[in-house]
Design a protein around this motif. Structure first.
Motif, mmCIF file in Angstrom:
data_model
loop_
_atom_site.group_PDB
_atom_site.id
_atom_site.type_symbol
_atom_site.label_atom_id
_atom_site.label_comp_id
_atom_site.label_asym_id
_atom_site.label_seq_id
_atom_site.Cartn_x
_atom_site.Cartn_y
_atom_site.Cartn_z
ATOM 1 N N VAL A 37 -17.567 -52.206 -15.380
ATOM 2 C CA VAL A 37 -18.252 -51.017 -14.879
ATOM 3 C C VAL A 37 -19.454 -50.739 -15.778
ATOM 4 C CG1 VAL A 37 -18.069 -48.568 -14.353
ATOM 5 C CG2 VAL A 37 -16.105 -50.071 -13.971
ATOM 6 N N TRP A 38 -20.614 -50.621 -15.156
ATOM 7 C CA TRP A 38 -21.848 -50.296 -15.876
ATOM 8 C C TRP A 38 -22.303 -48.924 -15.418
ATOM 9 C CZ3 TRP A 38 -27.275 -50.975 -13.952
ATOM 10 C CH2 TRP A 38 -28.206 -50.688 -14.949
ATOM 11 N N GLU A 47 -18.189 -51.003 -19.547
ATOM 12 C CA GLU A 47 -16.748 -50.733 -19.638
ATOM 13 C C GLU A 47 -15.970 -51.843 -18.946
ATOM 14 O OE1 GLU A 47 -15.275 -46.594 -19.110
ATOM 15 O OE2 GLU A 47 -14.350 -47.404 -17.284
ATOM 16 N N TRP A 48 -14.898 -52.268 -19.577
ATOM 17 C CA TRP A 48 -14.028 -53.306 -19.005
ATOM 18 C C TRP A 48 -12.699 -52.666 -18.638
ATOM 19 C CZ3 TRP A 48 -9.726 -56.223 -21.406
ATOM 20 C CH2 TRP A 48 -9.312 -57.304 -20.607
ATOM 21 N N LEU A 102 -6.433 -49.706 -18.567
ATOM 22 C CA LEU A 102 -7.073 -49.579 -19.877
ATOM 23 C C LEU A 102 -8.565 -49.853 -19.709
ATOM 24 C CD1 LEU A 102 -6.450 -49.139 -22.936
ATOM 25 C CD2 LEU A 102 -6.437 -51.637 -23.139
ATOM 26 N N ALA A 103 -9.416 -48.987 -20.322
ATOM 27 C CA ALA A 103 -10.863 -49.086 -20.108
ATOM 28 C C ALA A 103 -11.622 -48.937 -21.421
ATOM 29 C CB ALA A 103 -11.312 -48.027 -19.107
ATOM 30 N N PRO A 104 -11.634 -49.973 -22.279
ATOM 31 C CA PRO A 104 -12.470 -49.912 -23.485
ATOM 32 C C PRO A 104 -13.942 -50.063 -23.128
ATOM 33 C CG PRO A 104 -11.409 -52.049 -23.300
ATOM 34 C CD PRO A 104 -10.850 -51.212 -22.192
ATOM 35 N N GLY A 119 -15.463 -46.534 -27.496
ATOM 36 C CA GLY A 119 -14.345 -45.710 -27.065
ATOM 37 C C GLY A 119 -13.403 -46.462 -26.158
ATOM 38 N N THR A 120 -12.324 -45.811 -25.827
ATOM 39 C CA THR A 120 -11.324 -46.373 -24.922
ATOM 40 C C THR A 120 -10.837 -45.276 -23.991
ATOM 41 O OG1 THR A 120 -10.583 -48.026 -26.516
ATOM 42 C CG2 THR A 120 -9.075 -47.467 -24.733
#
Length: 763
Positions: A602-603, A648-649, A672-674, A718-719
């Protein structure tokens, strides 16, 4: 241009200095002129082209099509056919104002159907495959006729939704249709198939009496035979039984089988519903889509099939055992997920052009209204606890009057908004409105939901709003109900607001010391998104805000108290006279790239630039917060140019599933989205009211301290963790820049919890 002339003549040169009585009188005159003009023009445009309707050429084509329709039903050469149909049903939620951003898919079903037809006009449809997926907690059911396809281009008396949507509406090609409908010629088309070109005539239709149940749309007829190639229609308000329905559009397309028979090829239906008494920006949308193929013609239909009812279903175990490709969420057609398909938009536009909008709009009614839950109750630093109420009335004359008001118990001030406009044929918001309002206008994009912000402000003193007290009278205009952009032109007066609320943790943060200016400001807001046909292709949403204004008034320059203790309120200043001439553009874009195994990249980007002469603080670009600057304080940055970008991944992780009774159960995973992010800003400075300064403090409007922004790059990491259908998001972020140069804008640990952005529009 006519709106500009009206406003210039009625309001120009008077508003800045005229007495309030004169202003009110002229504003009301502007309301009458602006609202009545388009209604008059619409009436003329709908009544003037009478010669185009009841056209002899169109009537001739329809007469032949009616005869062909009766012949086709009794065609001695078409003895039977069988086909396979592959379809989708989906329930979607449209949340927030506007109808442009793609709605959220709540539940979807993939279907397989066997279709059999045999002379004389008998048929059997059997559901042989069905699977569904629920993406949000919901208990969704569909009318039974949504699980079948339409044969023979609908019967002479149209029923949809098991007779609960529309019932016994005359078909525009029924035997007696010429006495009930009038027709006009449209554009002819040419369809190319291997070895042949087919000329198709478009005929538009509408009821002779739009006050009675009827259909509005267009039918495409084979020029050679008069057979129906395509039929698209919506319905008059009198035809719709379920008064919650805002939009009902049906599209039927036929294909040429064996170069002789026009048989069903593709079918779509869309039904959107709101509430009859609660006018909040929430709609439920049902969409169905069928593709029919694999025809065999004039072969013997099995006797067992001929004994089946018109519609039946295989046993549940057999339905589940049917072999579908991939997952239903991955193969859902993009037309199902879009804000509005091309067919639906075209049907809306054509229907509104064919009859007066009032004939398609909801009947006269009154309802409770609001832009979201935060219009009813909120807590902010500017107002403290504020309670509000709104009402909407649609008159029988075809106008919508909307009003809402809110009272803040902290600032002891009333905020209100009144708007008047022609009743829209589709949707709830008129495309043209005149309004008068006083509101606390937010200066940037929201960075968390309104409900979440109220809870954070009340409990922890964390208020993510930067507002200015704006009084305005003006015009709102949107080209069409589905247009991505809305224009706002108003004469405004801005005043600063002060910290009036107290949270459980004490005093909230200082507010912006806005300049006291007035003048004309134009604003353009737009939002939208796209859904690709490939499930693995990029999809995205975007928002943009542009405004420009010419104002005059007094500035409130900073007093240079950065090195003085916060309990020193400052010195009394008479701000200099200023004449701001400004322009500003802000935008945000989020692109999602799906990856294998439910992962995604995600950008998210936020950017803005402002410029002009005597730029007021309220015309700057603000940044800092969970989305524009995680790990940094709320709006710690204020300058003329800013850019923030996040990568974001997202990946699923196993987690317990929570039973939800008849609503199913939550997915057995969390996401999970670091992420990494960087905010780049120019240098700037902005005045803010000192902490503890209240509106009743002597000389409060002339007291401020300076907040400086040091230009540069501010990175953060961040996460995030997305829980419960990805509806809830918890973030921990760290701002990496903590040097002395950065000063108070320096980073650190920040924690955030919020609701999925798709729901912000209603919260």
């Amino acid at each position: 241009m006519w709106t500009q002339r009206v406003l210039r003549g009625v309001l120009g040169g008077v508003l800045p200095s005229a007495p309030r009585g004169v202003l009110l009188g002229r504003a009301l005159l502007a309301v009458v002129l602006v609202v009545s003009a388009p209604a008059e023009a619409s009436a003329q445009s709908n009544d003037a082209p009478t010669s185009a309707w009841r056209h002899a050429g169109a009537d001739s084509l329809v007469t032949r099509a009616i005869a062909r329709r009766g012949l086709q039903l009794a065609d001695s050469t078409l003895l039977s056919y069988t086909a396979s149909a592959h379809g989708f049903l989906a329930f979607l939620a449209q949340l927030g104002e506007g109808q442009v951003i793609p709605p959220r898919v709540v539940q979807s079903e993939e279907l397989a159907l066997q279709v059999s037809w045999w002379a004389p006009g008998r048929s059997a449809q059997r559901l042989v495959g069905r699977r569904d997926t629920t993406l949000l907690p919901a208990d969704v059911g569909y009318y039974r006729d949504r699980y079948g396809v339409v044969l023979d281009n609908l019967p002479d008396r149209i029923r949809l939704g098991d007779g609960q949507d529309v019932r016994d509406v005359p078909h525009p090609l029924a035997a007696n249709a010429l006495s009930l409908y009038e027709y006009a010629l449209g554009r002819p088309l040419t369809i190319r198939i291997p070895g042949r070109e087919i000329l198709v005539d478009e005929v538009k239709f509408r009821p002779r009496d739009a006050q009675k149940p009827g259909a509005i749309g267009s039918v495409y007829l084979d020029h050679e035979s008069g057979a129906v190639v395509r039929l698209s229609m919506t319905f008059t308000r009198a035809a719709i039984i379920d008064k919650r329905i805002e939009t009902l559009v049906v599209t039927l397309e036929n294909g040429l089988v064996q170069e002789k028979y026009w048989l069903p090829r593709r079918q779509e239906v869309e039904v959107s519903r709101g509430s009859t008494w609660l006018d909040l920006p929430v709609r439920g949308i049902v969409r169905g889509r069928w593709e029919i193929a694999g025809y065999t013609v004039n072969e013997r239909v099995p006797a067992a099939t001929m004994l089946l009812p018109r519609w039946s279903s295989a046993p549940r175990d057999s339905l589940r055992a049917h072999a579908f490709e991939g997952r239903v969420v991955d193969v859902l057609p993009p037309e199902i997920q879009m804000a509005s398909s091309e067919e639906v938009v075209q049907a809306r536009v054509q229907a509104e052009a064919a009859v007066r909008s009032a004939m398609l709009a909801r009947p006269a009614t009154a309802s409770i209204t609001g832009r979201g839950i935060s219009d009813l109750a909120r807590f902010t630093r500017a107002e403290g606890l504020a309670l509000g109420f709104g009402a909407s009335h649609t008159s029988s004359a075809g106008f919508v009057l909307r009003a809402r008001a809110r009272y803040g118990f902290g600032d002891e001030e009333v905020k209100a908004h009144v708007a008047l406009g022609p009743s829209p044929a589709f949707g709830r918001s008129p495309t043209l409105q005149v309004f008068a309002e006083r509101d606390y206008r937010d200066l940037g994009f929201a960075e968390r939901a309104g409900v979440t912000n109220s809870m954070g402000a009340a409990l922890f003193g964390s208020d993510y709003t930067t507002v200015v007290d704006t009084r305005a009278v003006g015009v709102l205009w949107r080209r069409a109900p589905t247009s991505a952009f809305a224009w706002r032109l108003a004469y405004e007066r801005d005043d600063p607001v002060f910290t009036a609320g107290r949270s459980l943790r004490g005093v909230l943060a200082p507010s912006l010391a806005a300049w006291r200016v007035e003048g004309v400001r134009a604003e353009l807001r737009g939002s939208g998104g796209w859904v690709p046909s490939d499930a693995m292709a990029r999809r995205g949403v975007w928002n943009v805000m542009m405004d420009a204004g010419a104002m005059h008034g007094r500035g409130t320059p900073p007093t240079g108290l950065n090195d003085i203790a916060q309990d020193t309120l400052g010195v009394l200043l008479n701000g200099p006279r200023v004449r701001p001439l400004s322009a500003r553009i802000q935008g945000q874009l989020q692109i999602t790239q799906p990856l294998a195994n439910d992962r995604a990249l995600v950008w998210h980007t936020v950017a803005g630039v402002a410029g002009g002469r005597d730029l007021a603080p309220q015309s700057l670009i603000f940044g800092g917060g969970p989305w524009s600057g995680p790990g940094y304080a709320w709006h710690a940055f204020a300058s003329k140019a800013m850019l923030s970008s996040r990568l974001e991944w997202r990946t699923p992780l196993p987690a317990p599933s929570i039973p939800l009774g008849r609503f199913g159960k939550s997915p057995p995973h969390v996401t999970l989205a670091p992420y990494v992010q960087a905010l780049a800003t120019a240098s700037g400075r902005v005045p803010v009211s000192p902490i503890g300064l209240r509106a009743d403090t002597p000389g409060a409007r002339n007291l401020s301290i300076e907040q400086r922004t040091v230009g540069g790059v501010y990175p953060s990491v961040g996460t995030g963790v997305l829980l419960f259908y990805d509806l809830l998001r918890v973030d921990v972020a760290y701002g990496l820049r903590r040097d002395r140069v950065a000063g108070p804008a320096g980073g650190g640990w920040r924690f955030a919890i919020d609701i999925d952005r798709a729901f912000w529009g209603m919260l």
